[in-house]
Motif scaffolding. Structure first.
Motif, PDB file in Angstrom:
ATOM      1  N   ALA A 166      20.576   0.623   8.693  1.00 35.53           N
ATOM      2  CA  ALA A 166      21.100   1.379   9.826  1.00 35.53           C
ATOM      3  C   ALA A 166      20.681   0.739  11.148  1.00 35.53           C
ATOM      4  O   ALA A 166      21.488   0.624  12.080  1.00 35.53           O
TER       5      ALA A 166
ATOM      6  N   VAL B 139      26.643   4.473  11.604  1.00 35.65           N
ATOM      7  CA  VAL B 139      25.739   4.420  12.751  1.00 35.65           C
ATOM      8  C   VAL B 139      26.286   3.674  13.967  1.00 35.65           C
ATOM      9  O   VAL B 139      25.685   3.721  15.042  1.00 35.65           O
TER      10      VAL B 139
ATOM     11  N   SER C 150      15.996  14.980   1.046  1.00 31.54           N
ATOM     12  CA  SER C 150      16.201  13.558   1.287  1.00 31.54           C
ATOM     13  C   SER C 150      15.066  12.728   0.701  1.00 31.54           C
ATOM     14  O   SER C 150      15.294  11.695   0.053  1.00 31.54           O
TER      15      SER C 150
ATOM     16  N   ALA D  95      23.640   5.244   5.465  1.00 30.17           N
ATOM     17  CA  ALA D  95      23.096   5.340   6.824  1.00 30.17           C
ATOM     18  C   ALA D  95      23.655   4.245   7.721  1.00 30.17           C
ATOM     19  O   ALA D  95      23.824   4.450   8.930  1.00 30.17           O
TER      20      ALA D  95
ATOM     21  N   THR E  28      19.303  11.528   5.559  1.00 27.34           N
ATOM     22  CA  THR E  28      19.810  11.426   4.182  1.00 27.34           C
ATOM     23  C   THR E  28      19.229  10.249   3.413  1.00 27.34           C
ATOM     24  O   THR E  28      19.303  10.229   2.183  1.00 27.34           O
ATOM     25  N   HIS E  29      18.680   9.258   4.115  1.00 30.88           N
ATOM     26  CA  HIS E  29      18.231   8.014   3.487  1.00 30.88           C
ATOM     27  C   HIS E  29      16.833   7.664   3.994  1.00 30.88           C
ATOM     28  O   HIS E  29      16.689   7.132   5.102  1.00 30.88           O
TER      29      HIS E  29
ATOM     30  N   SER F  17      18.494   8.794  12.642  1.00 32.27           N
ATOM     31  CA  SER F  17      19.772   9.168  12.026  1.00 32.27           C
ATOM     32  C   SER F  17      19.789   8.867  10.539  1.00 32.27           C
ATOM     33  O   SER F  17      20.368   9.617   9.746  1.00 32.27           O
ATOM     34  N   ALA F  18      19.157   7.775  10.144  1.00 27.22           N
ATOM     35  CA  ALA F  18      19.134   7.395   8.734  1.00 27.22           C
ATOM     36  C   ALA F  18      18.316   8.364   7.900  1.00 27.22           C
ATOM     37  O   ALA F  18      18.711   8.760   6.793  1.00 27.22           O
TER      38      ALA F  18
END
Length: 288
Positions: A145, A110, A92, A106, A135-136, A131-132
């Motif tokens: 997000a 969400v 990532s 992201a 991947t981001h 959570s973001a």
């Protein structure tokens, strides 16, 4: 958000583009995209752990990854490498020459998290960032997000907040960024009603970046939180990354549309995957 995602995805089918002017619902079935697939992983991890366990989320993203759901090339490659044993943290962070992705991925997934932690906005911000980052890692993607998650939480708790105050409340929790600045601009544009004009100023996701996507979706959500159908048609009319913008708007306003998503729309939507363990669309509350 699934219903918005599936609805918006239909406008990439050429015959359905003409339905925008007449507001005719596209024919069934409406298939959802990577937006929903990734949101279901977020819901599954929250249901299992009560928090965003980043390792579990990365594993779920990779295990559930369906190439045909419309993922971007960078995410496709990353999730394939995670399945093969790659370290999601390194992968990532290495995207886009080490700058990380500032895409809208992201933000698009969400909304369930915002509803889950709706009673604690500080926790919404923290969990949305977690959570973001799977991947981001770019700050703009993280800000996007956070903005969508907070907007969902605010809608759940205070659905009647006036539009301007709604955007102010969201922006208070978004870190300094182009997303933050875009929300301020969206606030100034609340007096206009033309979504194409708003999108010209704010973006419509065509660049697939967080700052080109999130401010416009918040503009729609602020104006149309009590009318799901109007919100979807308004969002779709602006073009761009329509499945993602409709997914974001749908996810935000579901909090004020509890159990009132239009039945003719629900009946056209592809069911959620059984592995998600999420409620069906006819029992939806704020998460879907």
């Amino acid at each position: 958000m699934t219903l918005g995602d599936a609805f918006g995805s239909q406008f990439f089918v050429p015959p359905n583009r003409h339905a925008l002017s007449s507001r005719l619902l596209p024919p069934a079935p409406w298939q959802w995209t990577d937006d929903t697939e990734m949101a279901c992983s977020i819901y599954r991890v929250l249901a299992d752990h009560g928090t965003i366990d980043q390792d579990e989320l990365a594993t779920s993203f990779a295990a559930r990854h369906d190439f045909d759901r419309g993922y971007g090339p960078a995410t496709n490659r990353m999730l394939r490498l995670v399945r093969q044993g790659g370290d999601w943290r390194a992968l990532s962070a290495a995207l886009f020459d080490g700058k990380g992705s500032w895409g809208n991925g992201a933000a698009m997934r969400v909304a369930p998290l915002g509803a889950w932690f709706a009673d604690d906005l500080a926790e919404v911000v923290h969990q949305a960032a977690l959570s973001a980052q799977v991947t981001h890692t770019h700050p703009e993607a993280v800000a996007g997000a956070i903005a969508v998650a907070v907007a969902t939480a605010v809608t759940v708790n205070d659905p009647d907040l006036p539009a301007g105050h709604f955007l102010d409340r969201v922006r208070e929790h978004v870190p300094a960024s182009m997303v933050h600045d875009g929300i301020a601009e969206a606030r100034q544009l609340l007096t206009i009603s033309d979504p194409t004009l708003a999108a010209r100023m704010l973006g419509n996701g065509r660049q697939v970046t967080a700052h080109d996507t999130v401010p416009f979706t918040l503009w729609v959500a602020a104006r149309e939180r009590h009318d799901f159908e109007a919100a979807m048609w308004t969002t779709a009319a602006a073009g761009g990354d329509v499945d993602t913008t409709c997914a974001i708007v749908g996810g935000i306003i579901a909090g004020s549309e509890s159990n009132h998503l239009p039945p003719p729309w629900r009946g056209r939507c592809e069911p959620l995957p059984s592995w998600a363990g999420a409620p069906p669309l006819d029992h939806v509350r704020a998460t879907y």
